[in-house]
Write a protein that holds these residues in place. Structure first.
Motif, PDB file in Angstrom:
ATOM      1  N   LEU A 262      -8.562  -1.050 -12.196  1.00 48.29           N
ATOM      2  CA  LEU A 262      -7.254  -1.257 -11.878  1.00 48.29           C
ATOM      3  C   LEU A 262      -7.111  -1.201 -10.352  1.00 48.29           C
ATOM      4  O   LEU A 262      -7.973  -0.469  -9.779  1.00 48.29           O
ATOM      5  N   TYR A 263      -6.525  -2.371  -9.815  1.00 45.64           N
ATOM      6  CA  TYR A 263      -6.472  -2.126  -8.308  1.00 45.64           C
ATOM      7  C   TYR A 263      -4.879  -2.600  -7.646  1.00 45.64           C
ATOM      8  O   TYR A 263      -4.354  -3.207  -8.361  1.00 45.64           O
ATOM      9  N   TYR A 264      -4.789  -2.300  -6.513  1.00 48.20           N
ATOM     10  CA  TYR A 264      -3.533  -2.462  -5.960  1.00 48.20           C
ATOM     11  C   TYR A 264      -3.592  -3.740  -5.203  1.00 48.20           C
ATOM     12  O   TYR A 264      -4.328  -3.886  -4.342  1.00 48.20           O
ATOM     13  N   ASP A 265      -2.556  -4.771  -5.291  1.00 52.41           N
ATOM     14  CA  ASP A 265      -2.581  -6.042  -4.554  1.00 52.41           C
ATOM     15  C   ASP A 265      -1.218  -6.161  -3.840  1.00 52.41           C
ATOM     16  O   ASP A 265      -0.256  -6.629  -4.601  1.00 52.41           O
ATOM     17  N   SER A 266      -1.158  -6.042  -2.672  1.00 53.74           N
ATOM     18  CA  SER A 266       0.077  -5.858  -1.816  1.00 53.74           C
ATOM     19  C   SER A 266       0.754  -7.233  -1.737  1.00 53.74           C
ATOM     20  O   SER A 266       1.890  -7.421  -1.898  1.00 53.74           O
ATOM     21  N   THR A 267      -0.061  -8.329  -1.926  1.00 47.03           N
ATOM     22  CA  THR A 267       0.449  -9.824  -1.764  1.00 47.03           C
ATOM     23  C   THR A 267       1.058 -10.360  -3.240  1.00 47.03           C
ATOM     24  O   THR A 267       2.086 -10.992  -3.219  1.00 47.03           O
ATOM     25  N   ALA A 268       0.667  -9.390  -4.171  1.00 49.93           N
ATOM     26  CA  ALA A 268       1.299  -9.786  -5.603  1.00 49.93           C
ATOM     27  C   ALA A 268       2.248  -8.695  -5.891  1.00 49.93           C
ATOM     28  O   ALA A 268       3.148  -8.923  -6.817  1.00 49.93           O
ATOM     29  N   GLY A 269       2.420  -7.786  -5.074  1.00 51.82           N
ATOM     30  CA  GLY A 269       3.573  -6.693  -5.475  1.00 51.82           C
ATOM     31  C   GLY A 269       3.412  -6.135  -6.779  1.00 51.82           C
ATOM     32  O   GLY A 269       4.176  -5.717  -7.514  1.00 51.82           O
ATOM     33  N   GLY A 270       2.286  -5.826  -6.866  1.00 48.57           N
ATOM     34  CA  GLY A 270       1.713  -4.970  -8.044  1.00 48.57           C
ATOM     35  C   GLY A 270       0.272  -4.610  -8.313  1.00 48.57           C
ATOM     36  O   GLY A 270      -0.276  -4.700  -7.320  1.00 48.57           O
ATOM     37  N   LEU A 271       0.144  -3.890  -9.536  1.00 44.92           N
ATOM     38  CA  LEU A 271      -1.221  -3.418  -9.791  1.00 44.92           C
ATOM     39  C   LEU A 271      -1.771  -4.622 -10.645  1.00 44.92           C
ATOM     40  O   LEU A 271      -1.314  -5.291 -11.348  1.00 44.92           O
ATOM     41  N   ILE A 272      -3.191  -4.859 -10.557  1.00 45.62           N
ATOM     42  CA  ILE A 272      -3.910  -5.952 -11.360  1.00 45.62           C
ATOM     43  C   ILE A 272      -4.779  -5.036 -12.046  1.00 45.62           C
ATOM     44  O   ILE A 272      -5.705  -4.267 -11.730  1.00 45.62           O
ATOM     45  N   MET A 273      -4.906  -5.345 -13.455  1.00 42.93           N
ATOM     46  CA  MET A 273      -5.862  -5.045 -14.378  1.00 42.93           C
ATOM     47  C   MET A 273      -6.715  -6.026 -14.710  1.00 42.93           C
ATOM     48  O   MET A 273      -6.423  -7.057 -15.082  1.00 42.93           O
ATOM     49  N   LEU A 274      -8.102  -5.886 -14.776  1.00 44.46           N
ATOM     50  CA  LEU A 274      -9.135  -6.724 -15.207  1.00 44.46           C
ATOM     51  C   LEU A 274      -9.622  -6.444 -16.571  1.00 44.46           C
ATOM     52  O   LEU A 274     -10.399  -5.169 -16.496  1.00 44.46           O
ATOM     53  N   CYS A 275      -9.658  -7.440 -17.443  1.00 41.07           N
ATOM     54  CA  CYS A 275     -10.584  -7.301 -18.539  1.00 41.07           C
ATOM     55  C   CYS A 275     -12.008  -6.911 -18.405  1.00 41.07           C
ATOM     56  O   CYS A 275     -12.648  -7.772 -17.621  1.00 41.07           O
TER      57      CYS A 275
ATOM     58  N   TYR B  76      -4.476  -9.176 -15.256  1.00 40.07           N
ATOM     59  CA  TYR B  76      -3.027  -9.389 -15.926  1.00 40.07           C
ATOM     60  C   TYR B  76      -2.255  -8.421 -14.646  1.00 40.07           C
ATOM     61  O   TYR B  76      -2.792  -7.280 -14.305  1.00 40.07           O
ATOM     62  N   ARG B  77      -0.991  -8.687 -14.285  1.00 47.41           N
ATOM     63  CA  ARG B  77      -0.330  -8.041 -13.197  1.00 47.41           C
ATOM     64  C   ARG B  77       0.694  -7.157 -13.800  1.00 47.41           C
ATOM     65  O   ARG B  77       1.663  -7.574 -14.820  1.00 47.41           O
ATOM     66  N   PHE B  78       0.832  -5.916 -13.131  1.00 49.36           N
ATOM     67  CA  PHE B  78       2.005  -5.067 -13.311  1.00 49.36           C
ATOM     68  C   PHE B  78       2.839  -4.949 -12.448  1.00 49.36           C
ATOM     69  O   PHE B  78       2.450  -4.634 -11.055  1.00 49.36           O
ATOM     70  N   ASP B  79       4.084  -5.270 -12.544  1.00 47.54           N
ATOM     71  CA  ASP B  79       4.942  -5.408 -11.506  1.00 47.54           C
ATOM     72  C   ASP B  79       5.591  -4.191 -11.002  1.00 47.54           C
ATOM     73  O   ASP B  79       5.912  -3.557 -11.914  1.00 47.54           O
ATOM     74  N   LEU B  80       5.384  -3.728  -9.803  1.00 44.60           N
ATOM     75  CA  LEU B  80       5.694  -2.272  -9.326  1.00 44.60           C
ATOM     76  C   LEU B  80       7.108  -2.100  -9.113  1.00 44.60           C
ATOM     77  O   LEU B  80       7.579  -1.237  -9.045  1.00 44.60           O
ATOM     78  N   THR B  81       7.915  -3.044  -8.990  1.00 47.14           N
ATOM     79  CA  THR B  81       9.360  -3.281  -8.672  1.00 47.14           C
ATOM     80  C   THR B  81      10.054  -3.300 -10.201  1.00 47.14           C
ATOM     81  O   THR B  81      11.035  -2.277 -10.302  1.00 47.14           O
ATOM     82  N   THR B  82       9.924  -3.986 -11.098  1.00 52.66           N
ATOM     83  CA  THR B  82      10.455  -3.791 -12.301  1.00 52.66           C
ATOM     84  C   THR B  82       9.684  -2.796 -13.441  1.00 52.66           C
ATOM     85  O   THR B  82      10.305  -2.695 -14.488  1.00 52.66           O
ATOM     86  N   LYS B  83       8.431  -2.564 -13.148  1.00 52.16           N
ATOM     87  CA  LYS B  83       7.666  -1.737 -13.904  1.00 52.16           C
ATOM     88  C   LYS B  83       7.308  -2.209 -15.163  1.00 52.16           C
ATOM     89  O   LYS B  83       7.370  -1.452 -16.326  1.00 52.16           O
ATOM     90  N   THR B  84       6.930  -3.533 -15.338  1.00 50.09           N
ATOM     91  CA  THR B  84       6.781  -4.235 -16.332  1.00 50.09           C
ATOM     92  C   THR B  84       5.404  -5.139 -16.007  1.00 50.09           C
ATOM     93  O   THR B  84       5.229  -5.605 -15.083  1.00 50.09           O
ATOM     94  N   PHE B  85       4.824  -5.494 -17.166  1.00 48.10           N
ATOM     95  CA  PHE B  85       3.565  -6.566 -17.180  1.00 48.10           C
ATOM     96  C   PHE B  85       4.180  -7.779 -17.302  1.00 48.10           C
ATOM     97  O   PHE B  85       5.073  -7.979 -18.157  1.00 48.10           O
ATOM     98  N   ASP B  86       3.678  -8.704 -16.583  1.00 46.54           N
ATOM     99  CA  ASP B  86       4.009 -10.308 -16.640  1.00 46.54           C
ATOM    100  C   ASP B  86       3.619 -10.677 -18.149  1.00 46.54           C
ATOM    101  O   ASP B  86       2.724 -10.262 -18.993  1.00 46.54           O
TER     102      ASP B  86
END
Length: 291
Positions: free
Chosen positions: A144-157, A172-182
């Protein structure tokens, strides 16, 4: 082997020279501004025998989790002292694999693809929020890592059910604004490209940790299985790949960067104590001391 003459035929000696120099050149490679063969090694306490994730929290402090513990730890970089950042906050079988701090929130990754959020300063699970990636099948996540350019957290399988036979690892991206996964994957990484760069058709790429470099904005991905460090852009295009010496990186499962580019990699206990490795960012090429 016996030799008719005292020396190899010229062509055989030339091939042998190419093979040996090629291997040495591959092993000695490091990402720009780092020396993977010259870390400062620090032993960690027994509580972190199974350290599974780290992140840079503030000046001279890392946060860490262990997949055999239920709480967050602090590693003070100046003193190398370890202390509890929280009390136990997850169930005993949670299998914590990574930790990320973004502003006033701390996010924990569980191996089945679950993110848990607590506010920094919280000592227990009161107010904790849970977010589950709706991905069918048996899946395993360690990154799990933070990507500021994506505005979210990224999970890698590390390994996901749907990847079988595809030759990719999926993000997979977790949107930190909506607190939902794409609803769809953020990107995929082609394992064949990693193998091509390594010149190793059998290289194993199962991500165990990742972080975005604060200066060059590249994504650094560890694969403990296979002893690899892969550098990509933040959309998964592989730029380079490096073999890691298993004597130095016996089980590398955590990576973090300080704001100035200094890199930290943690190893679980394997044939010895758990370790934290420090790699200074040498932009000028001059030797830099550990803070």
């Amino acid at each position: 082997m016996s030799f008719q003459n005292k020396c190899l035929p010229i062509w055989a000696a030339f091939v042998l020279l190419l093979m040996t120099t090629g291997c040495k050149r591959r092993e000695n490679l490091s990402p720009d501004n780092y020396r993977l063969d010259h870390p400062q090694k620090n032993l960690l306490g027994k509580a972190l025998d199974e350290i599974s994730g780290i992140c840079f929290a503030q000046k001279n402090t890392l946060l860490a989790v262990s997949d055999s513990k239920e709480k967050i730890f602090e590693i003070h970089l100046a003193s190398r002292k370890l202390k509890d950042h929280t009390n136990p906050i997850v169930e005993s079988n949670a299998d914590l694999e990574d930790v990320v701090q973004v502003d006033s929130s701390i996010y924990l990754l569980e191996s089945k693809g679950v993110i848990k959020e607590i506010k920094d300063g919280a000592k227990d699970s009161a107010g904790m929020k849970t977010y589950v990636l709706p991905l069918p099948g048996k899946n395993d996540f360690e990154t799990l890592y933070y990507d500021s350019t994506a505005g979210g957290l990224i999970m890698l399988c590390k390994t996901c059910a749907h990847e079988k036979g595809t030759g990719v690892r999926t993000a997979y991206r977790f949107d930190l604004t909506t607190k939902t996964f794409d609803s769809t994957a953020f990107f995929t990484i082609d394992k064949s490209e990693v193998r091509r760069l390594l010149k190793n058709a059998d290289a194993k790429f199962d991500p165990s940790a990742a972080a975005v470099h604060p200066l060059n904005k590249r994504l650094y991905i560890l694969s403990s299985a296979g002893n690899l460090l892969v550098v990509a852009d933040t959309r998964g295009k592989v730029i380079d790949a490096y073999d890691l010496n298993p004597d130095v990186f016996p089980q590398a499962e955590g990576i973090a960067f300080a704001p100035n580019g200094d890199m930290y990699i943690s190893n679980e206990k394997k044939n010895g104590a758990p370790t934290l490795l420090f790699f200074p960012y040498n932009q000028s090429g001059k030797k830099k001391d550990n803070p």
